[in-house]
Design a protein around this motif. Structure first.
Motif, short mmCIF file in Angstrom:
data_model
loop_
_atom_site.label_atom_id
_atom_site.label_comp_id
_atom_site.label_asym_id
_atom_site.label_seq_id
_atom_site.Cartn_x
_atom_site.Cartn_y
_atom_site.Cartn_z
N HIS A 79 0.81 -1.22 0.00
CA HIS A 79 0.00 0.00 0.00
C HIS A 79 0.85 1.29 0.00
O HIS A 79 0.31 2.38 0.07
CB HIS A 79 -0.91 0.02 1.25
CG HIS A 79 -0.16 0.21 2.54
ND1 HIS A 79 0.58 -0.79 3.13
CD2 HIS A 79 -0.01 1.29 3.34
CE1 HIS A 79 1.13 -0.32 4.24
NE2 HIS A 79 0.79 0.94 4.39
N HIS A 127 0.65 6.21 1.05
CA HIS A 127 1.66 7.12 1.61
C HIS A 127 2.37 7.91 0.51
O HIS A 127 3.59 8.03 0.50
CB HIS A 127 2.69 6.30 2.40
CG HIS A 127 2.12 5.50 3.52
ND1 HIS A 127 1.45 6.06 4.58
CD2 HIS A 127 2.12 4.15 3.74
CE1 HIS A 127 1.05 5.10 5.41
NE2 HIS A 127 1.44 3.94 4.92
N ASP A 149 -2.33 5.48 7.66
CA ASP A 149 -2.64 4.05 7.87
C ASP A 149 -3.96 3.88 8.61
O ASP A 149 -4.77 3.02 8.26
CB ASP A 149 -1.52 3.39 8.68
CG ASP A 149 -0.31 3.08 7.82
OD1 ASP A 149 -0.49 2.74 6.64
OD2 ASP A 149 0.82 3.17 8.34
FE FE2 Z 1 1.35 2.11 6.04
#
Ligand code: FE2
Ligand code: FES
Length: 392
Positions: free
Chosen positions: A227, A232, A349
């Motif tokens: 991810h 990010h 997150d």
């Molecule tokens: Fe992460």
């Protein structure tokens, strides 16, 4: 379950070799794919079975650095059971059930340091080894056996920078006890993380946050690098690789290595001069609910506590070396940038995990799909299933 389990993890040099090979080939470590039924995140009966099983196995309670000196104590609810750890004058860390032996008031709140543990309600007082030292108006308790009324201790072991507790519920059978012993060994044989954790002996902060998510959604958050680019984009992606990890299962635990782009500088150096500390983040998943994550200037121990089916408490213990602690206290600006980046990354997150939690009730999926690049998550669920099966 396809991820091979080994007793330990690769040497740093070998990890670097594997990462450089993946960069060259545009690949990542692969394992088995996994499908986890959505029902397993939503079913109250399943949650209750998980909690009962979790109480019958050992788990990491706290890093040793959280209570370095005699009298230091810290509380945490572990699988619904209130506990606290305190370091005695003999240097030993002990874990007790967090309830006064008079009428059960929670003896320790938060963390602190004290010569004795005094109950706020009526003032019963305990020594650091848990024995009763003072009962106000003791003559009002003619039948009290003071020697037998110390705090109730939970089996624990401190080794390689971690305080690990045994089962908080009795093991009903010999085979269950043997499984719990094996699980204890997997959390106290610290060779995979010892040299990363032990230098970070200074606690910088402890922070607990309630999260509106099932505990397993939170565990999954730490266990893949698939991810990085999407989630990010402006935080980790500029300095890390998307979807490039070394994944190593050792017993019930896993280590996931997330490389930084500066690892490529090692290509021009002889292996004997390779240094890995500031070039990767290691995330150790210490089964079932604790993450140990290394960063260039700090090590985090993160405990993920199931509260109810869709709520958890996340506690972060941030630690660093004495040298960096000195810099933080004298020139906080020096390391603030890196810590700020980490905080923003964590927000990203958590936003994703909250979205996953909401999506569980959308009725779109009967299972969550984890690909071959997310095999550490499969290993987690397979181990959980195996423990649930044998605790029936
Ligand atoms: Fe992460
Ligand atoms: S409950 Fe602790 S002294 Fe009464």
């Amino acid at each position: 379950m396809g991820t091979p389990t080994k007793s330990s993890v690769a040497e740093d040099v070998e990890v670097v070799r594997r990462i450089l090979a993946h960069i060259d080939a545009g690949t990542t470590d692969e394992g088995d794919a996994w499908r986890e039924p959505v029902e397993n995140y939503l079913d109250q009966g399943r949650f209750s079975r998980e909690l009962e099983m979790l109480r019958r196995f050992p788990s990491v309670y706290a890093p040793s650095a959280a209570i370095p000196h005699a009298g230091d104590h810290i509380e945490r609810v572990s699988f619904g059971v209130p506990l606290f750890a305190v370091r005695g004058h003999d240097g030993r860390a002990r874990v007790f059930r967090n309830a006064c032996r008079h009428r059960g008031f929670a003896l320790v709140e938060g963390h602190g340091c004290a010569h004795a543990l005094v109950c706020r309600y009526h003032g019963w007082t305990y020594r650091l080894d848990g024995t009763v030292s003072h009962v106000p108006h003791a003559d009002a308790f003619p039948d009290l056996d003071v020697a037998g009324r110390g705090l109730v201790e939970v089996d624990s072991r401190e080794t390689d920078g971690l305080i690990v507790i045994g089962p908080v519920l009795d093991c009903p059978t010999d085979s269950q006890r043997m499984r719990a012993d094996a699980a204890m060994a997997s959390l106290t044989e610290g060779s995979p993380w010892r040299d990363k954790l032990l230098p970070a002996e200074r606690l910088v902060y402890v922070e607990s946050t309630a999260r509106p998510m099932n505990w397993k959604v939170l565990v999954e958050q730490f266990l893949e690098g698939y991810h990085i680019r999407s989630t990010h984009k402006t935080t980790f992606y500029p300095i890390q690789y998307d979807d490039l990890n070394v994944i190593e299962a050792f017993g019930p635990n896993t280590r996931i290595t997330f490389p930084y782009k500066n690892i490529e500088r090692l290509r021009d150096r002889p292996e004997s001069a390779w240094t890995i500390g500031r070039r990767v983040t290691f995330v150790y998943h210490l089964f079932p609910n604790v993450m140990l994550a290394t960063f260039p200037d700090q090590v985090l121990v993160v405990t993920i506590e199931p509260v109810d089916i869709d709520h958890s408490t996340v506690t972060i213990y941030a630690m660093t070396t004495p040298a960096v602690a000195e810099v933080i206290s004298t020139a906080p600006g020096e390391t603030a940038g890196a810590r700020g980046l980490l905080a923003v990354g964590a927000l990203e997150d958590n936003e994703m995990s909250e979205g996953v939690q909401r999506g569980l009730r959308a009725g779109a999926n009967t299972f969550l799909e984890f690909g071959t690049h997310e095999s550490a998550i499969g290993h987690f669920h397979a181990t959980l299933d195996e423990r649930l099966e044998c605790s029936r």
